[in-house]
Design a protein around this motif. Structure first.
Motif, PDB file in Angstrom:
ATOM      1  N   ALA A  93       0.821  -1.213   0.000  1.00  0.00           N
ATOM      2  CA  ALA A  93       0.000   0.000   0.000  1.00  0.00           C
ATOM      3  C   ALA A  93       0.855   1.264   0.000  1.00  0.00           C
ATOM      4  N   ASN A  94       2.012   1.194   0.652  1.00  0.00           N
ATOM      5  CA  ASN A  94       2.850   2.383   0.819  1.00  0.00           C
ATOM      6  C   ASN A  94       4.078   2.381  -0.078  1.00  0.00           C
ATOM      7  N   ASN A  95       4.131   1.430  -1.006  1.00  0.00           N
ATOM      8  CA  ASN A  95       5.299   1.323  -1.895  1.00  0.00           C
ATOM      9  C   ASN A  95       6.601   1.337  -1.099  1.00  0.00           C
ATOM     10  N   ASP A  96       6.670   0.446  -0.139  1.00  0.00           N
ATOM     11  CA  ASP A  96       7.845   0.366   0.731  1.00  0.00           C
ATOM     12  C   ASP A  96       8.121  -1.098   1.061  1.00  0.00           C
ATOM     13  N   LEU A  97       8.866  -1.752   0.172  1.00  0.00           N
ATOM     14  CA  LEU A  97       9.124  -3.175   0.366  1.00  0.00           C
ATOM     15  C   LEU A  97      10.105  -3.459   1.498  1.00  0.00           C
ATOM     16  N   THR A  98      10.685  -2.411   2.102  1.00  0.00           N
ATOM     17  CA  THR A  98      11.514  -2.651   3.284  1.00  0.00           C
ATOM     18  C   THR A  98      10.671  -3.200   4.436  1.00  0.00           C
ATOM     19  N   GLN A  99       9.338  -2.970   4.366  1.00  0.00           N
ATOM     20  CA  GLN A  99       8.449  -3.531   5.390  1.00  0.00           C
ATOM     21  C   GLN A  99       8.552  -5.052   5.456  1.00  0.00           C
ATOM     22  N   LEU A 100       8.923  -5.660   4.334  1.00  0.00           N
ATOM     23  CA  LEU A 100       9.020  -7.121   4.306  1.00  0.00           C
ATOM     24  C   LEU A 100      10.188  -7.641   5.129  1.00  0.00           C
TER      25      LEU A 100
ATOM     26  N   ASN B 139       1.643 -22.148 -10.225  1.00  0.00           N
ATOM     27  CA  ASN B 139       3.092 -22.106 -10.404  1.00  0.00           C
ATOM     28  C   ASN B 139       3.804 -21.810  -9.096  1.00  0.00           C
ATOM     29  N   LEU B 140       3.273 -20.852  -8.337  1.00  0.00           N
ATOM     30  CA  LEU B 140       3.877 -20.515  -7.046  1.00  0.00           C
ATOM     31  C   LEU B 140       3.753 -21.674  -6.053  1.00  0.00           C
ATOM     32  N   ILE B 141       2.619 -22.379  -6.079  1.00  0.00           N
ATOM     33  CA  ILE B 141       2.458 -23.544  -5.208  1.00  0.00           C
ATOM     34  C   ILE B 141       3.499 -24.606  -5.556  1.00  0.00           C
ATOM     35  N   TRP B 142       3.684 -24.840  -6.848  1.00  0.00           N
ATOM     36  CA  TRP B 142       4.688 -25.830  -7.262  1.00  0.00           C
ATOM     37  C   TRP B 142       6.078 -25.418  -6.801  1.00  0.00           C
ATOM     38  N   ILE B 143       6.424 -24.159  -6.962  1.00  0.00           N
ATOM     39  CA  ILE B 143       7.735 -23.680  -6.515  1.00  0.00           C
ATOM     40  C   ILE B 143       7.873 -23.846  -5.009  1.00  0.00           C
ATOM     41  N   HIS B 144       6.817 -23.497  -4.269  1.00  0.00           N
ATOM     42  CA  HIS B 144       6.865 -23.659  -2.812  1.00  0.00           C
ATOM     43  C   HIS B 144       7.144 -25.099  -2.428  1.00  0.00           C
ATOM     44  N   ASN B 145       6.448 -26.026  -3.062  1.00  0.00           N
ATOM     45  CA  ASN B 145       6.546 -27.435  -2.672  1.00  0.00           C
ATOM     46  C   ASN B 145       7.814 -28.121  -3.165  1.00  0.00           C
ATOM     47  N   ASN B 146       8.433 -27.590  -4.201  1.00  0.00           N
ATOM     48  CA  ASN B 146       9.553 -28.291  -4.833  1.00  0.00           C
ATOM     49  C   ASN B 146      10.890 -27.562  -4.784  1.00  0.00           C
ATOM     50  N   LYS B 147      10.878 -26.254  -4.644  1.00  0.00           N
ATOM     51  CA  LYS B 147      12.120 -25.492  -4.738  1.00  0.00           C
ATOM     52  C   LYS B 147      12.428 -24.640  -3.503  1.00  0.00           C
ATOM     53  N   ALA B 148      11.399 -24.100  -2.872  1.00  0.00           N
ATOM     54  CA  ALA B 148      11.598 -23.118  -1.797  1.00  0.00           C
ATOM     55  C   ALA B 148      11.885 -23.824  -0.477  1.00  0.00           C
ATOM     56  N   LEU B 149      13.111 -24.309  -0.354  1.00  0.00           N
ATOM     57  CA  LEU B 149      13.511 -25.129   0.794  1.00  0.00           C
ATOM     58  C   LEU B 149      14.641 -24.455   1.560  1.00  0.00           C
ATOM     59  N   GLY B 150      14.739 -24.800   2.827  1.00  0.00           N
ATOM     60  CA  GLY B 150      15.834 -24.289   3.650  1.00  0.00           C
ATOM     61  C   GLY B 150      15.499 -22.972   4.325  1.00  0.00           C
ATOM     62  N   ASN B 151      16.449 -22.493   5.139  1.00  0.00           N
ATOM     63  CA  ASN B 151      16.230 -21.220   5.821  1.00  0.00           C
ATOM     64  C   ASN B 151      16.422 -20.063   4.853  1.00  0.00           C
ATOM     65  N   THR B 152      16.197 -18.849   5.338  1.00  0.00           N
ATOM     66  CA  THR B 152      16.131 -17.680   4.470  1.00  0.00           C
ATOM     67  C   THR B 152      17.233 -16.695   4.796  1.00  0.00           C
ATOM     68  N   THR B 153      17.853 -16.166   3.742  1.00  0.00           N
ATOM     69  CA  THR B 153      18.778 -15.041   3.865  1.00  0.00           C
ATOM     70  C   THR B 153      18.158 -13.862   3.115  1.00  0.00           C
ATOM     71  N   TYR B 154      18.018 -12.721   3.799  1.00  0.00           N
ATOM     72  CA  TYR B 154      17.430 -11.527   3.204  1.00  0.00           C
ATOM     73  C   TYR B 154      18.547 -10.722   2.563  1.00  0.00           C
ATOM     74  N   LEU B 155      18.463 -10.532   1.256  1.00  0.00           N
ATOM     75  CA  LEU B 155      19.571  -9.987   0.485  1.00  0.00           C
ATOM     76  C   LEU B 155      19.460  -8.491   0.220  1.00  0.00           C
ATOM     77  N   TYR B 156      18.242  -7.997  -0.051  1.00  0.00           N
ATOM     78  CA  TYR B 156      18.127  -6.588  -0.416  1.00  0.00           C
ATOM     79  C   TYR B 156      16.667  -6.151  -0.308  1.00  0.00           C
ATOM     80  N   ALA B 157      16.461  -4.905   0.110  1.00  0.00           N
ATOM     81  CA  ALA B 157      15.120  -4.323   0.094  1.00  0.00           C
ATOM     82  C   ALA B 157      15.223  -2.810   0.009  1.00  0.00           C
TER      83      ALA B 157
END
Length: 460
Positions: free
Chosen positions: A301-308, A369-387
């Motif tokens: 809503a605020n065009n501020d992806l740093t909120q993520l 497509n996103l469900i397939w990616i979630h179930n098959n590719k989006a594995l492991g912990n997360t590193t936040y790279l840029y916002a």
């Protein structure tokens, strides 16, 4: 849940707001007139271990779905395709007879054992259908290896008759004599009573169940024909979504879950991640990640992806986080909603998709497509790279893992990012970019994302 309250001549009216144990016919000793009633036999398919919590959940309803008893059949017809898409659980609305009968969305519960077979509250069927139809739905779900999540509303009740109440000095709508003959209630089972005047919170002026009463505990989860054991062992439900858990203590959810097992999530409507974590830990259950929801809403809503990059339950304890973009109560992410789905379906936590987004409002192919990616590719912990205001990049570090690049600007963007792959060809698995770059020996690579879109990169 949503509601409005009116006095009745006034009737209460809602718009809307592990152990497997065998059920027996033994009589349960308690202090009410329904002690010796037999359990109505449903013939539902008994639940077995399934994978709820590992893939993606579908909220299989929205507020004011069509009345007339057609909804269970509508959902049943969609189950095979949902399973094929990668859904592992379906969350149903409260399935038993409520005060508003065939018009109720179920959040004003009256008879916890009437799944559409007793003529009471003005109808035989519920808004959603008959006992036979929900039995068929559960059986179809199980044959497609889908778990079925029951919506459990135990903070308050509605539809009772008026009775003189010595604890209030007047009359209260607390005389419940359900046609099933199970879990009759009186003023002794609500607040105020001889135990205390209130618990964590009442809702909308409805009679507020007292969970400190042994009688209430017995009918919720202790008795052989309790709600928990009947729903699990006779009807075949696999898990539980608890409504308005701010209204009672977390041990209620914990005890219910411990009595029958199954995936369990609570609706603790609060945007504070620490508060959600505290409740989830106390209840030993998952919680809907309202902190994540509000961060996504504000980011878009605020065009501020740093909120993520803000505080969310999924970042504190992903195992306990059920993430969502909309539900039957709240739907405030209007612009670029698909970007919010790209976020929850590439990040940790257990994502829940809203029926209307999937079936009516958004591009089903993109969601699949996103469900397939979630179930098959989006594995492991997360590193936040840029916002920044317009761009967000994160990496999942499992095998194979992904790079997700969300772009909320009006033009294509490119960015160098650090991957986990050295000298490896990667591709965008969404099809939004045709690039197939090769990562450098030091694992860096340049990727791109379309305007108001996203790309998700992994090994080719």
């Amino acid at each position: 849940m949503k509601c409005i309250f009116t006095t009745a001549v006034a009737i209460f009216f809602l718009w809307g707001c592990a152990n497997d144990m065998d059920v027996t016919e033994q009589e349960v000793q308690n202090n009410n007139s329904n002690t010796n009633r037999a359990i109505p036999q449903s013939g539902g398919s008994v639940s077995t271990a399934r994978s709820a919590g590992t893939k993606v959940m579908m909220q299989a309803f929205y507020w004011d779905v069509p009345s007339g008893g057609t909804w269970w059949n509508t959902v049943s017809g969609k189950l095979p395709s949902w399973a094929s898409a990668g859904i592992d659980a379906v969350w149903l609305p409260p399935a038993t007879k409520a005060q508003n009968g065939g018009y109720s969305m179920g959040y004003d519960p009256f008879d916890y054992f009437d799944f559409g077979s007793y003529n009471q509250m003005g109808s035989i069927e519920t808004r959603f259908g008959s006992l036979a139809e929900i039995q068929s739905l559960i059986s179809t779900a199980h044959s497609n290896d889908l778990s079925v999540i029951a919506d459990i509303v135990v903070n308050h009740n509605s539809g009772g008759s008026s009775q003189s109440n010595p604890y209030t000095g007047g009359s209260t709508w607390t005389d419940f004599q359900p046609a099933s003959g199970l879990f009759a209630r009186s003023y002794n089972d609500f607040h105020p009573n001889n135990v205390h005047t209130a618990d964590a919170g009442s809702f909308g002026g409805f009679p507020d169940l007292c969970h400190d009463k042994t009688y209430v505990q017995d009918w919720l989860y202790n008795n052989s024909n309790s709600i928990a054991k009947y729903y699990k062992n006779t009807m075949g439900f696999d898990g539980w979504r608890f409504d308005f858990v701010k209204g009672f203590e977390p041990w209620v959810v914990k005890n219910f879950k411990n009595a029958v097992g199954g995936f369990t999530v609570g609706e603790y409507w609060d945007g504070n991640a620490a508060t959600l974590e505290t409740w989830a830990n106390s209840a030993e259950a998952s919680a809907f990640d309202f902190a994540c929801y509000y961060k996504m809403r504000d980011a878009l809503a605020n065009n501020d992806l740093t909120q993520l990059n803000g505080d969310m339950l999924l970042k504190r304890n992903a195992y306990r986080a059920v993430t969502f973009v909309a539900n039957h109560d709240t739907d405030e992410i209007y612009t670029n909603k698909i970007l919010a789905y790209a976020y929850i379906l590439t990040h940790e936590g257990y994502p829940c998709i809203f029926y209307r987004d999937y079936e009516e409002w958004l591009d089903k192919n993109k969601l699949n497509n996103l469900i397939w990616i979630h179930n098959n590719k989006a594995l492991g912990n997360t590193t936040y790279l840029y916002a920044d205001n317009d761009e967000y990049v994160a990496r999942r570090n499992g095998s194979p893992g992904i790079i997700v690049y969300i772009n909320n600007s009006d033009s294509w963007q490119e960015r160098w990012v650090d991957t986990n792959w050295a000298s490896t060809t990667i591709k965008d698995f969404t099809g939004n970019s045709a690039w197939e770059p090769v990562t450098q020996a030091d694992t860096w690579v340049k990727v791109q994302a379309p305007p108001h879109g996203y790309t998700i990169w992994s090994v080719k």
